[in-house]
Design a protein around this motif. Structure first.
Motif, PDB file in Angstrom:
ATOM      1  N   HIS A 107      30.209  75.902  -6.590  1.00 43.81           N
ATOM      2  CA  HIS A 107      31.180  76.354  -5.725  1.00 43.81           C
ATOM      3  C   HIS A 107      31.617  75.275  -4.689  1.00 43.81           C
ATOM      4  N   ASN A 108      32.757  75.272  -4.319  1.00 42.84           N
ATOM      5  CA  ASN A 108      33.564  74.481  -3.442  1.00 42.84           C
ATOM      6  C   ASN A 108      33.723  73.144  -3.944  1.00 42.84           C
ATOM      7  N   HIS A 109      33.520  73.014  -5.244  1.00 47.75           N
ATOM      8  CA  HIS A 109      33.829  71.648  -5.959  1.00 47.75           C
ATOM      9  C   HIS A 109      35.102  71.731  -6.560  1.00 47.75           C
ATOM     10  N   THR A 110      35.955  70.596  -6.418  1.00 43.27           N
ATOM     11  CA  THR A 110      37.085  70.391  -7.076  1.00 43.27           C
ATOM     12  C   THR A 110      36.653  70.123  -8.768  1.00 43.27           C
ATOM     13  N   ILE A 111      37.730  70.046  -9.526  1.00 41.88           N
ATOM     14  CA  ILE A 111      37.644  69.904 -10.796  1.00 41.88           C
ATOM     15  C   ILE A 111      36.978  68.962 -11.301  1.00 41.88           C
ATOM     16  N   GLU A 112      37.447  67.643 -10.608  1.00 41.10           N
ATOM     17  CA  GLU A 112      36.788  66.410 -10.981  1.00 41.10           C
ATOM     18  C   GLU A 112      35.593  66.301 -10.379  1.00 41.10           C
ATOM     19  N   MET A 113      35.188  66.912  -9.218  1.00 40.26           N
ATOM     20  CA  MET A 113      33.780  66.809  -8.658  1.00 40.26           C
ATOM     21  C   MET A 113      32.902  67.589  -9.544  1.00 40.26           C
ATOM     22  N   ALA A 114      33.223  68.843 -10.315  1.00 38.05           N
ATOM     23  CA  ALA A 114      32.699  69.639 -10.972  1.00 38.05           C
ATOM     24  C   ALA A 114      32.323  68.924 -12.244  1.00 38.05           C
ATOM     25  N   ARG A 115      33.336  68.214 -12.854  1.00 36.54           N
ATOM     26  CA  ARG A 115      33.244  67.541 -14.215  1.00 36.54           C
ATOM     27  C   ARG A 115      32.166  66.488 -14.103  1.00 36.54           C
ATOM     28  N   SER A 116      31.924  65.829 -12.827  1.00 33.92           N
ATOM     29  CA  SER A 116      31.068  64.673 -12.690  1.00 33.92           C
ATOM     30  C   SER A 116      29.664  65.207 -12.344  1.00 33.92           C
ATOM     31  N   ALA A 117      29.542  66.303 -11.743  1.00 30.92           N
ATOM     32  CA  ALA A 117      28.216  66.921 -11.262  1.00 30.92           C
ATOM     33  C   ALA A 117      27.825  67.675 -12.426  1.00 30.92           C
ATOM     34  N   LEU A 148      38.925  79.348 -12.830  1.00 30.62           N
ATOM     35  CA  LEU A 148      39.438  78.102 -13.186  1.00 30.62           C
ATOM     36  C   LEU A 148      38.161  77.333 -13.637  1.00 30.62           C
ATOM     37  N   LEU A 149      37.299  77.057 -12.583  1.00 31.05           N
ATOM     38  CA  LEU A 149      36.001  76.411 -13.042  1.00 31.05           C
ATOM     39  C   LEU A 149      35.239  76.974 -14.107  1.00 31.05           C
ATOM     40  N   LYS A 150      35.139  78.345 -14.129  1.00 31.30           N
ATOM     41  CA  LYS A 150      34.439  79.110 -15.403  1.00 31.30           C
ATOM     42  C   LYS A 150      35.003  78.756 -16.546  1.00 31.30           C
ATOM     43  N   SER A 151      36.525  78.545 -16.570  1.00 27.81           N
ATOM     44  CA  SER A 151      37.041  78.160 -17.884  1.00 27.81           C
ATOM     45  C   SER A 151      36.768  76.675 -18.320  1.00 27.81           C
ATOM     46  N   CYS A 152      36.641  75.770 -17.005  1.00 28.47           N
ATOM     47  CA  CYS A 152      36.360  74.417 -17.385  1.00 28.47           C
ATOM     48  C   CYS A 152      34.927  74.311 -17.980  1.00 28.47           C
ATOM     49  N   VAL A 153      33.954  74.937 -17.291  1.00 26.10           N
ATOM     50  CA  VAL A 153      32.552  74.818 -17.765  1.00 26.10           C
ATOM     51  C   VAL A 153      32.452  75.293 -19.150  1.00 26.10           C
ATOM     52  N   ASN A 154      33.128  76.242 -19.718  1.00 22.45           N
ATOM     53  CA  ASN A 154      33.346  76.894 -20.959  1.00 22.45           C
ATOM     54  C   ASN A 154      33.903  75.966 -21.735  1.00 22.45           C
ATOM     55  N   ALA A 155      34.806  75.038 -21.580  1.00 22.40           N
ATOM     56  CA  ALA A 155      35.371  73.953 -22.237  1.00 22.40           C
ATOM     57  C   ALA A 155      34.456  72.889 -22.431  1.00 22.40           C
ATOM     58  N   TRP A 156      33.864  72.418 -21.269  1.00 24.13           N
ATOM     59  CA  TRP A 156      33.114  71.219 -21.182  1.00 24.13           C
ATOM     60  C   TRP A 156      31.740  71.214 -21.817  1.00 24.13           C
ATOM     61  N   LEU A 157      31.031  72.282 -21.550  1.00 21.84           N
ATOM     62  CA  LEU A 157      29.632  72.399 -22.321  1.00 21.84           C
ATOM     63  C   LEU A 157      29.503  72.030 -23.877  1.00 21.84           C
ATOM     64  N   PRO A 158      30.523  72.547 -24.510  1.00 26.89           N
ATOM     65  CA  PRO A 158      30.088  72.286 -25.957  1.00 26.89           C
ATOM     66  C   PRO A 158      30.384  70.998 -26.174  1.00 26.89           C
ATOM     67  N   GLN A 159      31.164  70.074 -25.530  1.00 19.95           N
ATOM     68  CA  GLN A 159      31.049  68.621 -25.701  1.00 19.95           C
ATOM     69  C   GLN A 159      30.102  67.643 -25.566  1.00 19.95           C
TER      70      GLN A 159
END
Length: 203
Positions: A107-117, A148-159
């Motif tokens: 929560h309260n993370h930007t996309i780039e912050m969430a990616r790194s975290a 948006l964050l949920k969609s990113c997490v869904n796309a990132w985790l399989p990587q």
């Protein structure tokens, strides 16, 4: 030419300046402050370039990417299972039967912050031999870009090869706004298990 100024040209220039009337040369103090301002801007530009270079390095080190992320509905579950993960294990993960040993709140993370975290969190979990973790990202209902964050997490985790499976959480753990992760064992843990198995197998 050669940098030599004709005397008549110089007199014409002075005459033109005098005709303007309100043109005055900068006082020494003003010239100094103008120089300081330019120096300050140069320092800011240098810092911005350094930060941009650092950010670029971080992006290169972090494999999570993809310019396009498939949108997920706020009320849809997200799920993933690699080949080799037993159905019973995956079912227990989906039902929240495993102990959650680590949590990450985006929560309260930007996309780039969430990616790194997220990238760092998964690496740290594997290093600490965490097998089940929870990522809270929210449903993103009613936003300009829903989930948006949920969609990113869904796309990132399989990587991330460390992630064996994931599934939206049970209600008591955040429901559709959170996700369980099943993580692979660290190399150290694998070696320990192999040695234990070999000792038990000896006659």
């Amino acid at each position: 030419m050669g940098g030599v100024v004709d005397k008549s040209d110089l007199e014409d220039f002075r005459g033109a300046m005098g005709a303007l009337g309100d043109v005055k040369p900068l006082a020494p103090r003003h010239r100094q402050s103008a120089f300081k301002k330019d120096a300050h801007h140069d320092a800011l530009n240098q810092r911005a370039r350094r930060e941009a270079a650092t950010a670029q390095t971080a992006r290169e080190l972090n494999p999570l990417g993809g310019e396009y992320v498939e949108p997920v509905d706020p009320w849809d579950p997200i799920e993933f299972k690699r080949d080799g993960v037993q159905n019973g294990v995956y079912r227990n993960l989906r039902l929240g039967k495993y102990t959650v040993d680590a949590r990450l709140d985006l929560h309260n993370h930007t996309i780039e912050m969430a990616r790194s975290a997220l990238y760092r969190f998964v690496k740290d979990c594997v290093e600490a031999d965490v097998r089940c973790a929870l990522v809270t990202h929210g449903k993103g209902e009613g936003r300009k870009q829903p989930a948006l964050l949920k969609s990113c997490v869904n796309a990132w985790l399989p990587q991330l090869p460390e992630v064996l499976a994931f599934h939206s959480a049970q209600k008591q753990h955040g429901g559709l706004g959170a996700t369980y992760l099943l993580l692979r064992k660290s190399e150290r843990k694998r070696q320990q298990n192999l040695e234990q198995h070999q000792r038990r197998s000896r006659p």
